[in-house]
Design a protein around this motif. Structure first.
Motif, short mmCIF file in Angstrom:
data_model
loop_
_atom_site.label_atom_id
_atom_site.label_comp_id
_atom_site.label_asym_id
_atom_site.label_seq_id
_atom_site.Cartn_x
_atom_site.Cartn_y
_atom_site.Cartn_z
N ALA A 32 -29.42 -5.88 -0.59
CA ALA A 32 -29.80 -6.79 0.57
C ALA A 32 -28.93 -6.53 1.75
N GLU A 33 -27.52 -6.48 1.14
CA GLU A 33 -26.43 -6.41 2.21
C GLU A 33 -26.59 -5.19 3.05
N GLN A 34 -27.09 -4.04 2.61
CA GLN A 34 -27.40 -2.90 3.52
C GLN A 34 -28.57 -3.21 4.59
N ILE A 35 -29.47 -3.84 4.17
CA ILE A 35 -30.74 -4.05 4.92
C ILE A 35 -30.12 -4.85 6.00
N PHE A 36 -29.52 -5.83 5.95
CA PHE A 36 -28.71 -6.78 6.78
C PHE A 36 -27.32 -6.33 7.46
N SER A 37 -27.47 -4.94 7.58
CA SER A 37 -26.19 -4.67 8.14
C SER A 37 -25.93 -5.08 9.59
N VAL B 112 -37.71 -8.68 1.48
CA VAL B 112 -36.28 -7.78 1.50
C VAL B 112 -36.47 -6.43 0.71
N GLN B 113 -36.76 -6.50 -0.42
CA GLN B 113 -37.17 -5.28 -1.30
C GLN B 113 -38.14 -4.34 -0.65
N GLY B 114 -39.17 -4.94 -0.05
CA GLY B 114 -39.98 -3.88 0.69
C GLY B 114 -39.21 -3.13 1.59
N GLN B 115 -38.39 -3.79 2.43
CA GLN B 115 -37.58 -2.84 3.53
C GLN B 115 -36.85 -1.76 2.74
N ILE B 116 -36.12 -2.15 1.72
CA ILE B 116 -35.36 -1.15 0.81
C ILE B 116 -36.36 0.03 0.20
N ASN B 117 -37.40 -0.52 -0.09
CA ASN B 117 -38.40 0.41 -0.67
C ASN B 117 -38.84 1.62 0.29
N LEU B 118 -39.07 0.80 1.65
CA LEU B 118 -39.68 1.72 2.77
C LEU B 118 -38.53 2.65 3.25
N ASP C 82 -39.80 -7.81 10.38
CA ASP C 82 -40.40 -6.58 9.75
C ASP C 82 -40.23 -5.45 10.90
N PHE C 83 -40.31 -5.54 12.15
CA PHE C 83 -40.41 -4.58 13.08
C PHE C 83 -38.86 -4.08 13.04
N ALA C 84 -37.87 -4.93 13.13
CA ALA C 84 -36.54 -4.64 13.57
C ALA C 84 -35.91 -4.14 12.51
N LEU C 85 -36.30 -4.59 11.19
CA LEU C 85 -35.55 -3.98 9.99
C LEU C 85 -35.89 -2.50 9.88
N TYR C 86 -37.45 -2.42 10.00
CA TYR C 86 -37.92 -1.08 9.78
C TYR C 86 -37.61 -0.08 10.62
N PHE C 87 -37.52 -0.45 11.80
CA PHE C 87 -37.16 0.47 12.87
C PHE C 87 -35.87 1.13 12.61
N TYR C 88 -34.83 -0.03 12.40
CA TYR C 88 -33.53 0.07 12.55
C TYR C 88 -33.11 1.16 11.30
N HIS C 89 -33.45 1.00 10.13
CA HIS C 89 -33.39 1.54 8.93
C HIS C 89 -34.02 3.00 8.81
N ASN C 90 -35.14 3.11 9.61
CA ASN C 90 -35.86 4.45 9.50
C ASN C 90 -36.06 5.18 10.62
N TYR C 91 -35.52 5.14 11.79
CA TYR C 91 -35.95 6.04 12.88
C TYR C 91 -35.24 7.11 12.96
N LEU C 92 -33.95 6.93 12.64
CA LEU C 92 -33.35 8.56 12.45
C LEU C 92 -33.73 9.50 11.35
#
Length: 542
Positions: free
Chosen positions: A19-24, A128-134, A189-199
């Motif tokens: 979770a700490e990685q998702i809420f970087s 939170v787990q969903g964001q890690i999974n994606l 949902d949008f901010a976390l997914y975008f930030y961790h996946n766009y690159l």
């Protein structure tokens, strides 16, 4: 709560590993910026919904907007569709759970819609787990081992395209506060997914793709356009890098499809016929209109005039503007009995053939076992060397009028149908407040939308004093008596242990409240979310 640097944004801790990685710091900074710029506008958008609904309740039927006639009449198209979204002939949907994600991405489909909305009961840990999974899925670094069987699940080399569906603007996230107020879940949902996946996505030649649910008016599409443009500019991305598909699953939105496409024309690639929510919205929007009461849910099929008009208008509007027109959900689950399974496949085939013949570019299934039959149908209609049916303009169709979109639905109201609605609603709500938003019930994969139809149908029958085909008048007392009887049926079906250890009493209480209330409750997920959160807090305290 954990806090960002200036203490305006507070985020509840999570026990999920990673979770700490998702809420970087970078992710939290983006979320805070979006909350500061745009969260306050959501209240105005929701207030606008209420104002429009008040007008309809007082007799004004929905219609095409006079003030936006120029947008409908002008010649324009959307910016364009990326290569990996050109072919969407079959899409599978499901919650953002690890095993589900792997199986869906490996299925014989073109797209997997990973869902933070109707098929997910959004407990904080699952969000939170969903964001890690994606994130792991987009890195191609996702696996899962079943604890009961030891079976290992891994991603194949060429998985489906992943699209994330965020929550609707009406759903708050109580675990993230901005200036002490819960923020819209969709921004989380949008901010976390975008930030961790766009690159990772851009490096692979793709981009962040989203499904936007529950739009009611084009002003909500304009809000999303501002959010997308802000993020593209912040991260120095080309205009239109972020792409979205909007579900047309509310009755007001079907009258504003051109306007929604126009508002999002840099970012949008498709509209989708979210038909189950659309049926629910037909009930909810026309709740005061006693001449438009629906029959049994099973009789409200896509060949009914008001639903056929909806599908055909969506196709015509999308293709005129260069956007794809996605069909609706096949919620059936394959059966282990060969004869029953053939009946399921025949129903899916007929449903998908109707969509493909109308000109849809693709369709939805809820189970991998239905992917092949849906794929065969769309392969036959789209043909060799083609990706979609954008060439089908439906220009020769007569103009589709407001009266066609609002046409009353013929059919019967039966005791069997009412009792089935009760059992489905009861079991779905019980599962939802236990944290499960996607539930197999009586051969269908039920999510919030189908449960909404079931409970709002009974509310509508009570509201307008409808009679069942056996002559019984539907009243609150009749519903309560049937609910008591159907509780016993469900107990026998599931067994005493499952029933006693479940939350059926809480579910029955909530179902009674939303079915017998004087005013129709907007979404069962709102009071359901409160129960879900309370249950989570009780579990943590224990």
């Amino acid at each position: 709560m954990t806090h960002s640097n200036n203490n305006r944004l507070s985020i509840a801790p999570s026990s999920v590993d990673g979770a700490e990685q998702i809420f970087s710091p970078g992710a939290v900074a983006l979320l805070e910026e979006l909350c500061r710029e745009y969260a306050h506008e959501v209240d105005d958008l929701l207030s606008h919904r209420q104002q429009r609904q008040h007008q309809i309740d007082n007799g004004l039927l929905p219609n095409f907007l006079k003030e936006t006639a120029a947008i409908r009449e002008q010649d324009w198209t959307i910016r364009g569709i990326p290569a990996d979204l050109q072919d969407r002939r079959v899409e599978i949907t499901g919650p953002v759970e690890r095993k589900m994600i792997i199986n869906a991405l490996n299925a014989n489909v073109k797209v997997f819609m990973a869902d933070f909305e109707d098929s997910l009961a959004p407990s904080w840990e699952k969000v939170v787990q969903g964001q890690i999974n994606l994130r792991d899925a987009n890195k191609r670094d996702i696996d899962f081992v079943a604890s009961d069987t030891g079976k290992a699940y891994r991603l194949k080399d060429d998985p489906a395209v992943l699209i994330a569906r965020v929550r609707g603007i009406h759903l708050p996230e109580v675990h993230v506060l901005f200036d002490g107020k819960p923020v819209p879940g969709c921004l989380v949902d949008f901010a976390l997914y975008f930030y961790h996946n766009y690159l990772a996505l851009l490096e692979r030649g793709s981009a962040p793709y989203f499904y936007i649910p529950k739009l009611q008016h084009y002003q909500e599409a304009q809000w999303w356009a501002k959010v997308f443009a802000h993020v593209e500019q912040k991260y120095c991305l080309q205009v239109g890098t972020i792409k979205c598909t909007c579900l047309i699953e509310t009755l007001p939105a079907v009258f504003e499809m051109d306007e929604i496409l126009h508002a999002l024309k840099d970012n949008i690639v498709a509209l989708n016929c979210g038909r189950w929510d659309y049926i629910f919205s037909y009930i909810k929007t026309l709740r005061q209109h006693g001449d438009r009461v629906l029959p049994d849910r099973q009789q409200v099929t896509m060949d009914k005039p008001f639903l056929s008009a909806y599908s055909r208008l969506l196709i015509k509007t999308c293709h005129k503007r260069g956007a794809l027109a996605m069909g609706g959900m096949a919620a059936f689950i394959p059966s282990k009995d060969p004869a029953e399974n053939q009946q399921v496949l025949d129903k899916v085939y007929g449903d998908k053939r109707l969509e493909a013949r109308n000109g849809h570019d693709g369709t939805w299934v809820a189970h991998p076992g239905l992917a092949d039959v849906a794929m065969d149908v769309f392969d036959n209609f789209i043909g060799e060397g083609q990706s979609n049916q954008l060439h089908i303009s439906r220009d020769v169709d007569a103009p589709i009028t407001a009266s066609e979109l609002l046409e009353p639905c013929q059919g019967t109201r039966t005791e069997q149908g009412m009792r089935l609605n009760i059992r489905v609603s009861l079991q779905y709500i019980e599962a939802w407040i236990n944290g499960n938003g996607c539930v197999p019930i009586y051969g269908l994969m039920e999510d919030a939308a189908t449960a909404e139809i079931s409970r709002s149908t009974i509310w509508q029958w009570i509201k307008h004093g409808q009679s069942l085909d056996n002559g019984q008048v539907v009243t609150a007392d009749l519903f309560i008596a049937m609910l008591s009887e159907e509780m016993d049926v469900v107990r026998k079906e599931l067994g005493d242990e499952r029933f006693v250890n479940g939350k059926f009493d809480e579910a029955a209480k909530l179902l009674t409240h939303i079915t017998t209330a004087t005013e129709l409750v907007d979404f069962l997920t709102l009071p359901g979310y409160q129960l879900l959160t309370e249950q989570q807090q009780t579990t943590q305290a224990a």
